[in-house]
Design an enzyme around this catalytic site. Structure first.
Site, short mmCIF file in Angstrom:
data_model
loop_
_atom_site.label_atom_id
_atom_site.label_comp_id
_atom_site.label_asym_id
_atom_site.label_seq_id
_atom_site.Cartn_x
_atom_site.Cartn_y
_atom_site.Cartn_z
N SER A 184 -6.32 4.14 3.63
CA SER A 184 -5.68 3.17 2.75
C SER A 184 -6.72 2.38 1.96
O SER A 184 -6.56 1.19 1.69
CB SER A 184 -4.77 2.20 3.53
OG SER A 184 -3.84 1.59 2.68
N SER A 212 0.79 -1.23 0.00
CA SER A 212 0.00 0.00 0.00
C SER A 212 0.83 1.28 0.00
O SER A 212 0.27 2.37 -0.12
CB SER A 212 -0.95 0.02 1.20
OG SER A 212 -2.07 -0.81 0.95
N LYS A 238 0.21 3.73 -2.75
CA LYS A 238 -0.81 4.77 -2.72
C LYS A 238 -0.21 6.18 -2.62
O LYS A 238 -0.89 7.17 -2.94
CB LYS A 238 -1.79 4.51 -1.57
CG LYS A 238 -2.60 3.22 -1.75
CD LYS A 238 -3.54 2.97 -0.59
CE LYS A 238 -4.48 1.79 -0.85
NZ LYS A 238 -3.90 0.49 -0.53
#
Length: 389
Positions: free
Chosen positions: A126, A61, A64
């Site tokens: 997230s 993640s 991102k």
């Protein structure tokens, strides 16, 4: 005619000590259980420590950060507005919403959040659904948006990046290096401070669903970002940044076995980043460089100086053994004018990439006349003067 050794070498280097770099001791060699790790000084961009720092890795993640940066760029260019509303597809809901069992913003099909709301969902929650909604509405598909992310990353100099989605969910070949993640954090902080502040928000609520920020460093003094990541294939990772006494340091870690290990190692490396590394500024007036030999000049050497300030950042124990060199592209032949760039000063500190700055002539050196050049040449043919290197 035999030339002196300095003229025969393609590169001439002279090692010497610079006062002010040395003087630190009793620090242990740094190591970490993370498979990939980087400590970066924000102001200089210097990589202070790296473990497999340039090796492409699975960012999970932490991807991102690039998803958000791509949208920030589009807003700045006028291609988007933060108030634009995007429709959430069933695909975004299934792949990134509650049915997916992954981190989510809690969107439902048909929802129409604004770009700003979706970015909060990406950065704080997230949310994989928020990433997919942005990607589909901007580029038509997540795959097309991922190509846009990769192209922008390469434009920014993040050459290790290869993004196959906007979420960071597992995909073979979806990678970026720890060093490039640190650079991406710097770009975000420097170019978009108004949006970077969102990374420090403790939580965000979409309708009746609230998600706390997963960044464990936000509880540490001075920490204000940036992003965690986790997949089974990557382990637990973190890109974190903090400011203390006006100095900012950024860390990246990946490959840790648990959230607890990530939190503990993140805190430890951030503490080390401030306590065990030092930043010094070398100025043209404070550094006494050795003279550089000149071929066929009225004087045999020319004084040199740094062209501008040079900031040196490094691990204190390693800075004590720093090596400084003057490196020339070839023989320096008269005439030389004050201010001419003659070569580079290169500072080498163990475990870091060399740091360099141009050096300039600090005086004029006229060319010898015909008889002077003849005598100089004859002198070298007869071995009457010493070679220099």
């Amino acid at each position: 005619m035999n030339l002196p050794q300095i003229a025969r070498n393609t590169v001439a280097a002279a090692a010497f000590a610079i006062a002010g770099i040395t003087g630190f001791a009793n620090a242990q060699i740094l190591d970490t259980p993370a498979t990939h790790a980087v400590i970066m000084d924000h102001e200089t961009g210097a990589i202070l420590f790296a473990k497999a720092g340039e090796e492409p890795m699975v960012p999970a993640s932490m991807t991102k950060m690039m998803t958000a940066y791509t949208v920030f760029e589009m807003v700045r260019r006028g291609e988007l507005s933060m108030s634009d509303k995007f429709t959430v597809s069933e695909n975004a809901w299934r792949k990134g919403g509650f049915p997916s069992g992954t981190s989510t913003m809690g969107l439902a099909p048909g929802d129409t959040p604004t770009v700003e709301e979706l970015l909060h969902g990406v950065i704080i929650m997230s949310g994989n659904d928020a990433c997919i909604a942005l990607a589909e509405n901007i580029s038509g598909s997540e795959e097309a948006f991922a190509r846009r992310m990769t192209n922008l990353a390469h434009e920014l100099g993040l050459n290790s990046a290869n993004f196959l989605n906007a979420t960071g969910l597992e995909a073979v070949g979806h990678v970026i290096s720890a060093e490039d993640l640190a650079k991406l954090a710097k770009l975000t902080i420097d170019n978009y401070p108004e949006y970077y502040s969102w990374y420090s928000l403790p939580s965000y609520t979409w309708r009746d669903f609230t998600q706390a920020n997963r960044n464990p460093l936000l509880e540490i003094s001075g920490a204000d970002g940036v992003k965690t990541g986790h997949l089974e294939v990557s382990g637990y990772g973190l890109t974190g940044s903090a400011v203390r006494d006006g100095i900012r340091r950024t860390i990246v870690i990946n490959g840790l076995p648990s959230m607890a290990a990530r939190a503990a190692e993140g805190e430890r490396l951030m503490r080390i980043a401030f306590n065990s590394f030092d930043l010094k500024t070398l100025t043209p007036d404070s550094v006494d460089l050795p003279d550089v030999p000149v071929w066929l000049g009225e004087t045999q050497k020319v004084p040199v100086k740094l062209s501008s300030d040079l900031q040196i950042a490094g691990y204190k124990a390693s800075m004590e053994k720093a090596k400084a060199e003057i490196v020339l592209p070839g023989p320096i032949e008269a005439p030389v004018s004050k201010g001419d760039e003659l070569g580079k000063l290169i500072i080498t500190i163990a475990g870091q990439k060399p740091m360099e700055a141009p050096i300039l002539a600090d005086a004029d050196v006229a060319k010898l006349g015909f008889f002077g050049r003849a005598i100089e040449g004859l002198s070298h043919m007869l071995g009457g003067s010493e070679s220099q290197s």
